[in-house]
Design an enzyme around this catalytic site. Structure first.
Site, short mmCIF file in Angstrom:
data_model
loop_
_atom_site.label_atom_id
_atom_site.label_comp_id
_atom_site.label_asym_id
_atom_site.label_seq_id
_atom_site.Cartn_x
_atom_site.Cartn_y
_atom_site.Cartn_z
N LYS A 121 0.85 -1.20 0.00
CA LYS A 121 0.00 0.00 0.00
C LYS A 121 0.88 1.24 0.00
O LYS A 121 1.90 1.29 0.70
CB LYS A 121 -0.91 -0.03 1.24
CG LYS A 121 -1.94 1.11 1.28
CD LYS A 121 -2.85 0.98 2.50
CE LYS A 121 -3.90 2.07 2.55
NZ LYS A 121 -4.75 1.97 3.76
N SER A 126 -9.71 1.97 2.77
CA SER A 126 -8.83 2.72 1.91
C SER A 126 -7.80 1.86 1.17
O SER A 126 -7.21 2.32 0.20
CB SER A 126 -8.07 3.78 2.73
OG SER A 126 -7.29 3.15 3.73
N SER A 142 -9.92 -0.40 7.07
CA SER A 142 -9.35 -0.30 5.72
C SER A 142 -8.63 -1.53 5.18
O SER A 142 -8.31 -1.56 4.00
CB SER A 142 -8.40 0.88 5.64
OG SER A 142 -9.13 2.04 5.40
N1 GLN Z 1 -13.21 4.19 6.18
C1 GLN Z 1 -12.57 4.64 7.38
C2 GLN Z 1 -12.19 6.10 7.25
O1 GLN Z 1 -12.40 6.66 6.21
C3 GLN Z 1 -11.41 3.81 7.74
C4 GLN Z 1 -10.19 4.14 6.97
C5 GLN Z 1 -9.01 3.32 7.40
O2 GLN Z 1 -9.13 2.32 8.09
N2 GLN Z 1 -7.86 3.80 7.03
O3 GLN Z 1 -11.69 6.70 8.17
#
Ligand code: GLN
Length: 483
Positions: free
Chosen positions: A79, A153, A177
């Site tokens: 990532k 994400s 995410s």
């Molecule tokens: N969808 C969540 C957010 O937008 C989690 C994102 C993540 O785990 N990085 O904060």
């Protein structure tokens, strides 16, 4: 070769049936073939993959299989929020478009100098989002259905592995995410216990929540990749000084006598579709048939996790992103004075969601509002920690949907932040409590994968993986490369 799990491929490379170089080339070719449709990567690194794979082969030739860890032999998707020495690391943001780190994240250092990296995977900007639409480098498509999001994400990581652009990936999970894109792309996604894996070299979003986690084709691969990245790191004071267990050795031990609780509040959380509930119930029944004691469990404050998370995470982020000011990292706007330079740099460099959250977080931390928002959210977080503590007195494993639905359409929620946030309702409680949680594919709904989430107490990943492995074995779902 592309249909193998990472573990199977690693064994074949160890046995010299396949060379690491061949594997790297197969991945590179696949990337060339499907990347135009999927857009899983911000940066591909075919030459790095091939060169380093050759070095791994060389080491295997000279030192034998004992000289190279299994996990070092398999090409990895990384990532783009993890620092990679010499390879640009954008975090999905325009502000870091030309930023090349001078050191590797500790999790990557565990692969040594010859990390066979396929590329840097696309993601929502600074890991904010649930669809990978908040990337400055265009959305990633879900390999199961190109009109749908891969989740976020870590959507690029999930899509790359689902599409065979690599055998496994590292993602990061702050509030779901790793688990949610795992669920949307039919992958296994594991968020380890907070502190299990060093965050050094992971560009910070919300430091009290961030964890790096494996995104894999099955639970065994998840155990192997976790083995690679776990452990205390003097460079991260929040990484725990606990022994790293052997995650693979207990995997096959079954679930006989394990106490499994289905979380009432998350089964009935807002937006959970009946099909998703049914698939989660089926997984619980499978575990019961495999010998577990299954019951219902309550986490009374679990659904308050969502509003608490969306105060705490932006608050931490507003502070963490202050470092992107045009002076130390990345993009710098031209301006006549220093204040104007700061303002323009951030205006030009950050996308809409980053700006929204910087404002939300700054507001929640500001004097006069701090107690009403930030302090209140922290109290809710403590309630959730207590809920888990009492649930784990009676249960070893808690089970729930990973998210309320299967993958949604691209464009569906991107202009409605609250709808996007609501997708995280089942994922954020484990993040706030810091407990490990894994999403495994439970089945299909209208031809799309649906994830089921298993959670366990701090530092009990061996039990969690064992239960996930049993559930995986009982389910009909098997990894299938798409498209
Ligand atoms: N969808 C969540 C957010 O937008 C989690 C994102 C993540 O785990 N990085 O904060």
């Amino acid at each position: 070769m592309l249909e193998l799990t990472a573990f199977e491929l690693a064994q074949k490379i160890h046995a010299k049936e396949i060379s690491a170089r061949e594997a790297a080339e197969v991945a590179n070719t696949r990337v060339e073939k499907v990347e135009g449709d999927i857009n899983a990567f911000v940066t591909t690194t075919p030459d790095i993959a091939t060169e380093r794979a050759e070095r791994v082969d060389e080491r295997l030739k000279n030192g034998g299989s004992d000289s190279v860890n299994l996990w070092e032999t398999v090409p990895l998707v990384v990532k783009d929020v993890l620092s990679t020495k010499g390879t640009r690391t954008t975090c999905g943001s325009k502000i870091l478009e030309d930023f090349t780190p001078v050191y590797n994240a500790t999790a990557l250092e565990k692969f040594g100098e010859d990390l066979i990296m396929v590329g840097k995977a696309n993601m929502d900007e600074f890991a904010m989002g649930s669809s990978t639409e908040n990337s400055a480098y265009g959305p990633t498509k879900n390999p199961w259905d190109l009109s749908r999001v891969p989740g976020g994400s870590s959507g690029g990581s999930a899509a790359a592995v689902a599409a065979g652009e690599g055998w496994w990936a590292l993602g990061t999970d702050t509030g779901g995410s790793v688990r949610q894109p795992g669920a949307f792309c039919g992958m296994v996604g594991l968020k380890p216990t907070y502190g299990r894996v060093s965050r050094y070299g992971l560009v910070a979003f919300a430091s009290s929540l961030d964890q790096i986690g494996p995104m894999t084709r099955d639970v065994r691969d998840s155990a192997l990749l976790l083995q690679a990245i776990s452990g205390h790191d003097p460079n991260d004071s929040t990484s725990a000084k606990v022994e790293v267990p052997d995650y693979l050795s207990e995997l096959e031990n079954g679930v006989s006598g394990l106490r499994v609780g289905v979380v009432t509040e998350l089964m009935n959380a807002e937006g959970v579709e009946p099909e998703v509930r049914a698939i989660t119930e089926k997984t619980a029944r499978d575990l019961e048939e495999a010998g577990a004691d299954v019951g219902e469990v309550s986490l009374p404050h679990a659904t308050y996790g969502l509003p608490a998370y969306y105060i705490i995470a932006p608050a931490e982020l507003s502070s963490n992103l202050a470092r992107f000011d045009g002076v130390r990292y990345g993009h710098r706007a031209t301006a006549s004075g220093v204040h104007e330079m700061y303002r323009r740099t951030r205006e030009e460099g950050f996308g809409d969601e980053a700006k929204r959250r910087i404002m939300l977080g700054t507001y929640a931390l500001s004097s006069g509002y701090y107690d009403a928002y930030y302090a209140q959210a922290q109290k809710v977080r403590t309630k959730i920690v207590d809920d888990f503590r009492s649930a784990f007195r009676d249960f070893d494993i808690l089970i729930s949907p990973t998210c309320p639905t299967a993958a949604f359409e691209i464009g569906d929620k991107v202009n409605d932040p609250l709808a996007m946030y609501a997708n995280d309702i089942c994922a954020v409680p484990a993040s706030l409590a810091g407990v490990p949680a894994i999403s495994i594919p439970g089945g299909l709904s209208d031809g799309l994968p649906v994830g089921v989430q298993l959670m366990s107490d701090h530092f009990t990943e061996p039990t969690l993986l064992r239960a996930a492995h049993a559930a995986e074995r009982a389910s009909e779902f098997r990894f299938e490369m798409k498209p």
